[in-house]
Design a protein around this motif. Structure first.
Motif, short mmCIF file in Angstrom:
data_model
loop_
_atom_site.label_atom_id
_atom_site.label_comp_id
_atom_site.label_asym_id
_atom_site.label_seq_id
_atom_site.Cartn_x
_atom_site.Cartn_y
_atom_site.Cartn_z
N ILE A 7 0.67 -1.16 0.02
CA ILE A 7 -0.04 -0.14 0.03
C ILE A 7 0.80 1.23 0.08
O ILE A 7 0.54 2.07 -0.65
CB ILE A 7 -0.90 -0.04 1.32
N ARG A 8 1.85 1.08 0.80
CA ARG A 8 2.90 2.55 0.80
C ARG A 8 3.55 2.68 -0.65
O ARG A 8 3.58 3.69 -1.12
CB ARG A 8 4.05 2.21 1.75
N GLN A 9 3.99 1.47 -1.15
CA GLN A 9 4.58 1.59 -2.42
C GLN A 9 3.64 2.06 -3.46
O GLN A 9 3.98 3.10 -4.21
CB GLN A 9 5.00 0.32 -2.81
N ARG A 10 2.34 1.69 -3.27
CA ARG A 10 1.51 2.17 -4.45
C ARG A 10 1.21 3.52 -4.11
O ARG A 10 0.78 4.55 -4.99
CB ARG A 10 0.23 1.24 -4.44
N ALA A 11 0.88 3.96 -2.95
CA ALA A 11 0.57 5.43 -2.66
C ALA A 11 1.79 6.19 -3.01
O ALA A 11 1.51 7.52 -3.63
CB ALA A 11 0.32 5.61 -1.10
N THR A 12 2.93 5.83 -2.90
CA THR A 12 4.26 6.76 -3.23
C THR A 12 4.17 6.69 -4.74
O THR A 12 4.68 7.96 -5.31
CB THR A 12 5.44 5.77 -2.77
N GLN A 13 3.71 5.73 -5.52
CA GLN A 13 3.70 5.75 -7.06
C GLN A 13 2.57 6.84 -7.28
O GLN A 13 2.69 7.82 -8.28
CB GLN A 13 3.49 4.48 -7.56
N VAL A 14 1.48 6.81 -6.58
CA VAL A 14 0.32 7.82 -7.04
C VAL A 14 0.89 9.12 -6.84
O VAL A 14 0.46 10.02 -7.69
CB VAL A 14 -0.75 7.29 -6.03
N VAL A 15 1.45 9.33 -5.94
CA VAL A 15 1.81 10.85 -5.49
C VAL A 15 2.94 11.40 -6.66
O VAL A 15 2.81 12.34 -7.12
CB VAL A 15 2.45 10.78 -3.89
N ALA A 16 3.64 10.43 -6.90
CA ALA A 16 4.60 10.63 -7.96
C ALA A 16 4.09 11.02 -9.12
O ALA A 16 4.58 11.96 -9.99
CB ALA A 16 5.87 9.64 -8.03
N ASP A 17 3.23 10.05 -9.62
CA ASP A 17 2.47 10.32 -10.95
C ASP A 17 1.49 11.65 -10.81
O ASP A 17 1.72 12.62 -11.60
CB ASP A 17 1.50 9.44 -11.35
N LEU A 18 1.11 11.86 -9.75
CA LEU A 18 0.21 13.43 -9.67
C LEU A 18 1.34 14.40 -9.64
O LEU A 18 1.02 15.38 -10.20
CB LEU A 18 -0.43 13.28 -8.49
N ALA A 19 2.38 14.38 -8.92
CA ALA A 19 3.27 15.48 -8.92
C ALA A 19 3.83 15.68 -10.40
O ALA A 19 3.98 16.85 -10.86
CB ALA A 19 4.56 15.16 -8.01
#
Length: 82
Positions: A7-19
């Motif tokens: 979950i942490r890895q997926r959230a990190t990827q979502v934030v990176a994509d959003l940024a």
């Protein structure tokens, strides 16, 4: 890897994509100002992007990037200018 790590890895990827999507102000303005890109709130039609506002504009995007930069430095605040 446990579920929490996933979950942490997926959230990190979502934030990176959003940024990455928010990195170019001209693209952000073009997408958010597209015809019909509004929020229907009962009888009101509200724009989803108000550039001058904290919650729906550039100041909020700036805070996102500031938080990401702080996280990259391990949460250490930037040096104070002298």
């Amino acid at each position: 890897m446990n579920q929490g790590d996933d979950i942490r890895q997926r959230a990190t990827q979502v934030v990176a994509d959003l940024a990455a999507r928010l990195a170019d102000p001209a693209t952000v303005a073009a997408v958010t100002d597209a015809p019909g890109n509004v929020l229907e709130a009962g009888p009101l039609t509200v724009p989803i992007w108000r550039p001058e506002t904290l919650g729906d504009g550039y100041p909020g995007v700036g805070l996102l990037f500031a938080e990401l930069a702080a996280a990259d430095r391990g949460g250490v605040p930037p040096p104070t200018p002298t």
